[in-house]
Write a protein that holds these residues in place. Structure first.
Motif, PDB file in Angstrom:
ATOM      1  N   LYS A   1      11.383 -35.967   8.359  1.00 20.60           N
ATOM      2  CA  LYS A   1      11.453 -35.894   9.824  1.00 20.60           C
ATOM      3  C   LYS A   1      10.213 -35.268  10.435  1.00 20.60           C
ATOM      4  N   VAL A   2      10.090 -35.493  11.753  1.00 16.69           N
ATOM      5  CA  VAL A   2       9.080 -34.850  12.582  1.00 16.69           C
ATOM      6  C   VAL A   2       9.846 -34.072  13.652  1.00 16.69           C
TER       7      VAL A   2
ATOM      8  N   ILE B   1      11.597 -39.924  10.112  1.00 14.60           N
ATOM      9  CA  ILE B   1      10.425 -40.730   9.753  1.00 14.60           C
ATOM     10  C   ILE B   1      10.787 -42.218   9.768  1.00 14.60           C
ATOM     11  N   ALA B   2      12.009 -42.555   9.350  1.00 16.44           N
ATOM     12  CA  ALA B   2      12.445 -43.955   9.310  1.00 16.44           C
ATOM     13  C   ALA B   2      12.529 -44.570  10.715  1.00 16.44           C
TER      14      ALA B   2
ATOM     15  N   LEU C   1       3.779 -42.188  19.211  1.00 17.59           N
ATOM     16  CA  LEU C   1       4.776 -42.627  18.236  1.00 17.59           C
ATOM     17  C   LEU C   1       5.619 -43.714  18.878  1.00 17.59           C
ATOM     18  N   GLN C   2       5.534 -44.921  18.361  1.00 22.52           N
ATOM     19  CA  GLN C   2       6.405 -46.018  18.800  1.00 22.52           C
ATOM     20  C   GLN C   2       7.654 -45.945  17.931  1.00 22.52           C
ATOM     21  N   LEU C   3       8.802 -45.796  18.573  1.00 22.10           N
ATOM     22  CA  LEU C   3      10.048 -45.656  17.813  1.00 22.10           C
ATOM     23  C   LEU C   3      10.771 -46.996  17.705  1.00 22.10           C
TER      24      LEU C   3
ATOM     25  N   ALA D   1      -1.358 -36.803   9.689  1.00 19.55           N
ATOM     26  CA  ALA D   1      -0.273 -36.586   8.721  1.00 19.55           C
ATOM     27  C   ALA D   1       0.606 -37.818   8.521  1.00 19.55           C
ATOM     28  N   LEU D   2       0.781 -38.625   9.562  1.00 23.12           N
ATOM     29  CA  LEU D   2       1.690 -39.763   9.463  1.00 23.12           C
ATOM     30  C   LEU D   2       1.015 -41.072   9.063  1.00 23.12           C
ATOM     31  N   ARG D   3      -0.284 -41.095   9.034  1.00 21.99           N
ATOM     32  CA  ARG D   3      -0.968 -42.339   8.656  1.00 21.99           C
ATOM     33  C   ARG D   3      -1.069 -42.522   7.194  1.00 21.99           C
TER      34      ARG D   3
END
Length: 144
Positions: free
Chosen positions: A65-66, A80-81, A121-123, A142-144
């Motif tokens: 998670k973020v 994250i999903a 962040l596109q959810l 961090a997320l890439r």
């Protein structure tokens, strides 16, 4: 777990100015004849300004998670999903209503600590979450 924190100069200075106005109001109220209203106003300004000056943004990232926070108030946890994509974006605070935690009517929420580069962040549900400043750049990395 990675934890990143950032203060907004605009929010901190704004809070300090309000707290100073409270000190001045209390000073004038205590120096002469004062009403209870002046004392209450000075106290409220001092407390609210001090609380505002202490606000900071925080991003916590782990494998699942973020967690995005505007400490001490709102926060949002995003799995994250649920993140469809992460893209760099240039953020102008006034476009979203200023600095801090912002919600717009266009399914967009933002944690804006300063203008400039950040992350979008596109959810998967079609909404967006924007993070600006150093927090946004660290989140992007961090997320890439």
């Amino acid at each position: 777990m990675q934890v990143y924190r950032e203060r907004s100069a605009v929010i901190t200075v704004g809070g300090a100015v309000v707290a100073l106005a409270g000190v001045v109001t209390l000073g004038f109220a205590l120096a002469g004849e004062s009403s209870i209203g002046q004392l209450i106003l000075g106290g409220i300004l001092l407390v609210m300004g001090s609380l505002t000056a202490g606000i900071y943004g925080e991003v916590r990232i782990d494998a699942r998670k973020v967690d995005l926070r505007m400490v001490p108030a709102p926060h949002r946890v995003i799995d994250i999903a649920d993140i469809k994509s992460v893209e760099p974006i240039d953020i102008a605070p006034l476009k979203y209503g200023g600095w801090g935690w912002r919600r717009t009517g266009r399914r967009t929420t933002a944690l804006i600590m300063r203008g400039g580069p950040g992350a979008c962040l596109q959810l998967t549900d079609g909404s967006r979450f924007l993070v600006s400043g150093r927090l946004g750049r660290q989140l992007l990395t961090a997320l890439r």
